[in-house]
Design an enzyme around this catalytic site. Structure first.
Site, PDB file in Angstrom:
ATOM      1  N   CYS A 182     -25.010  84.681  16.938  1.00 19.73           N
ATOM      2  CA  CYS A 182     -23.600  84.476  17.286  1.00 19.73           C
ATOM      3  C   CYS A 182     -23.265  85.177  18.596  1.00 19.73           C
ATOM      4  O   CYS A 182     -24.027  86.005  19.097  1.00 19.73           O
ATOM      5  CB  CYS A 182     -22.681  85.039  16.199  1.00 19.73           C
ATOM      6  SG  CYS A 182     -23.019  84.456  14.528  1.00 19.73           S
TER       7      CYS A 182
ATOM      8  N   ASP B 252     -11.942  91.737  59.736  1.00 22.00           N
ATOM      9  CA  ASP B 252     -11.160  90.529  59.520  1.00 22.00           C
ATOM     10  C   ASP B 252      -9.674  90.834  59.718  1.00 22.00           C
ATOM     11  O   ASP B 252      -9.133  91.785  59.142  1.00 22.00           O
ATOM     12  CB  ASP B 252     -11.406  90.011  58.102  1.00 22.00           C
ATOM     13  CG  ASP B 252     -10.696  88.709  57.825  1.00 22.00           C
ATOM     14  OD1 ASP B 252     -11.301  87.656  58.077  1.00 22.00           O
ATOM     15  OD2 ASP B 252      -9.536  88.752  57.359  1.00 22.00           O
TER      16      ASP B 252
END
Length: 498
Positions: free
Chosen positions: A34, A457
């Site tokens: 599971c 940037d």
């Protein structure tokens, strides 16, 4: 991979969704495995084993739980963080390289012998590359069984199995029932059927800030390639066996993906690329916990939890976008890219015609569902065929694009997720017209590096200033050490702050 029993058991006992995909719970008394969040009763300690992969659990003779469907869990976030051979191998297996090129092809892409690769994967994942690919084939087969009306033989070969018998045996072994029984059990959930149309759910670890993802993609969308309509992102795909289109709609706990494929063998790579594009295998709790420790970012993290890094379905496309986007606005870059795409006479997306089965046969008997006609980005070879006038940019930048395309076309530069990040970065920087910003942007968006900052940037610097952070590149770079190893996510937040 070492499994800490106590930590894993506590996660299972509390049904903690954050650990889905990190490991799998095997219950020896029932013979099933599971996901950690399975709603079933917590098994007794003496009946529990933990596995690093579904393939390892299957190798131990366990079948998948039909209640929690562990094969549909998000992937482990460590494959985004890790740039080592095992991480690269897992990304390539997810992209279907084993099905297309076999284990020799996978080993060649990674630069290791088959034996050594098997040994490394076995040590980390509890299963070799063939078993890992087999587990993926089983999942692909289940999706096709439950969501299409294709015959079982067609599904077997589309999922990558070598024979119908191998397909039948694997489905029985993994799911505990035959393919026909699996279809009957889930028939009422079957999605819309069309020519090559498949609808499925892509799970993620919450939270997911869907609006931020859609906003980012919308302002960079290119006519004929991708678009955002309402709350759905649409885009064309260039896949190993043909073209495709996808519509991605974020929902609670999953993203609904409607795929239209010219060749159903491309289902697994299409799913892997869509997951990568939306960063669905990330661990947002870990990311946000680190970034929230910085008082400057804490309010943004609290207001917008689950920010992801929009990535890429095509490394070459992202490289072209990065080069064109150097030192110009997003709007200007979009205009130039639109002109470049228009300069190439794209054929119509094959997904607009009858879907080809795995043997190349047409299946015109299925209802025909025309899409929006979106197409994948130019290939390297196609870009090399664009005339000078089609570029609409300075000569130096045009030649940088052509040099990049030649390197990708001749195989000397690998821009796909299984490539070596460090080696690819060095080769990129050796190309004319590519500097640290471009290489960093690609590392973040094309290669999935979660720890990239772009301190030079302009938008990053503006975002930093807006949050009261230093906006000098060198000072900001030093300050950002506190955000490791999640500086890519901090970069996205700085862009939003700008």
């Amino acid at each position: 991979m070492e499994m800490d029993f106590e930590r894993c058991y506590r996660a299972v006992d509390s049904r903690d969704q954050r650990f889905d995909g990190w490991f799998y719970t095997g219950v020896t008394s029932t013979g099933i495995y599971c996901r950690p969040s399975c709603p079933a009763t917590t098994p007794k300690r003496q009946n529990v084993r933990f596995f690093p992969s579904a393939a390892a659990a299957q190798g131990a003779g366990l079948r998948a739980c039909r209640r929690c469907r562990p094969d549909a869990a998000p992937g482990s976030p460590q494959w985004d963080v890790r740039a080592d051979v095992v991480g690269r191998a897992m990304r390539l297996i997810a992209d279907g390289v084993v099905d297309r090129d076999g284990i020799p092809g996978l080993a060649a892409r990674l630069g290791y012998t088959e034996r050594h690769l098997h040994r490394m994967l076995r040590a980390e994942m509890g299963a070799g590359p063939l078993a890992l690919a087999r587990a993926q084939r089983a999942q692909t087969a289940r999706i096709l069984i439950e969501t299409t009306g294709l015959g079982m033989a067609e599904i077997a070969f589309a999922a990558g199995f070598g024979s119908v018998r191998q397909f039948n045996d694997t489905v029985r072994e993994v799911y505990g029932i035959s393919p026909s029984e699996l279809r009957t059990a889930r028939g009422r959930h079957r999605g819309p059927i069309g020519a090559g149309t498949i609808t499925l759910r892509l799970a993620y670890r919450p939270p997911l800030h869907a609006r931020a993802l859609l906003d980012f993609l919308a302002v960079r969308a290119l006519p004929g390639l991708d678009e955002v309509r309402d709350t759905t992102y649409h885009r064309g795909l260039r896949l190993p066996h043909g073209a495709g289109e996808v519509a991605l709609t974020p929902a609670d706990g999953h993203v609904v993906a409607t795929l239209r494929l010219a060749d159903l063998r491309d289902l697994a790579p299409a799913v892997a690329r869509c997951r990568r594009l939306l960063d669905l295998d990330a661990d947002p709790a870990a990311v946000d916990a680190t970034l929230a420790e910085d008082p400057a970012l804490a309010p943004a993290v609290a207001a917008e939890p689950g920010i992801r890094v929009p990535r890429a379905v095509d490394g070459f496309e992202m490289a072209v976008r990065a080069i064109i986007g150097q030192q110009i606005s997003v709007t200007s870059a979009r205009t130039t890219l639109t002109r470049l795409l228009a300069a190439h006479d794209h054929p119509r997306n094959p997904a607009d015609h009858e879907v080809a089965g795995p043997d190349g046969a047409q299946t015109p008997d299925q209802p025909h569902d025309h899409g929006s006609g979106l197409r994948g980005f130019l290939s390297a070879e196609e870009l090399l065929g664009v005339p000078d006038a089609g570029f609409g940019m300075p000569v130096g930048r045009r030649e940088s694009l052509r040099t990049l395309a030649r390197a990708v076309a001749d195989g000397s530069l690998d821009l796909e997720p299984g490539g070596d990040r460090e080696e690819t970065g060095r080769r990129l920087l050796a190309l004319p017209g590519i500097g640290p910003w471009t290489a960093g942007y690609l590392a973040m968006r094309a290669f999935g590096d979660p720890d990239v900052l772009l301190p030079t940037d302009l938008a990053v610097r503006r975002g930093a200033a807006a949050l009261g952070l230093p906006d000098d590149p060198k000072t900001l770079d030093s300050y950002a050490d506190r955000w490791r190893p999640w500086r890519s996510y901090a970069t996205i937040r700085l862009w939003r702050a700008a």
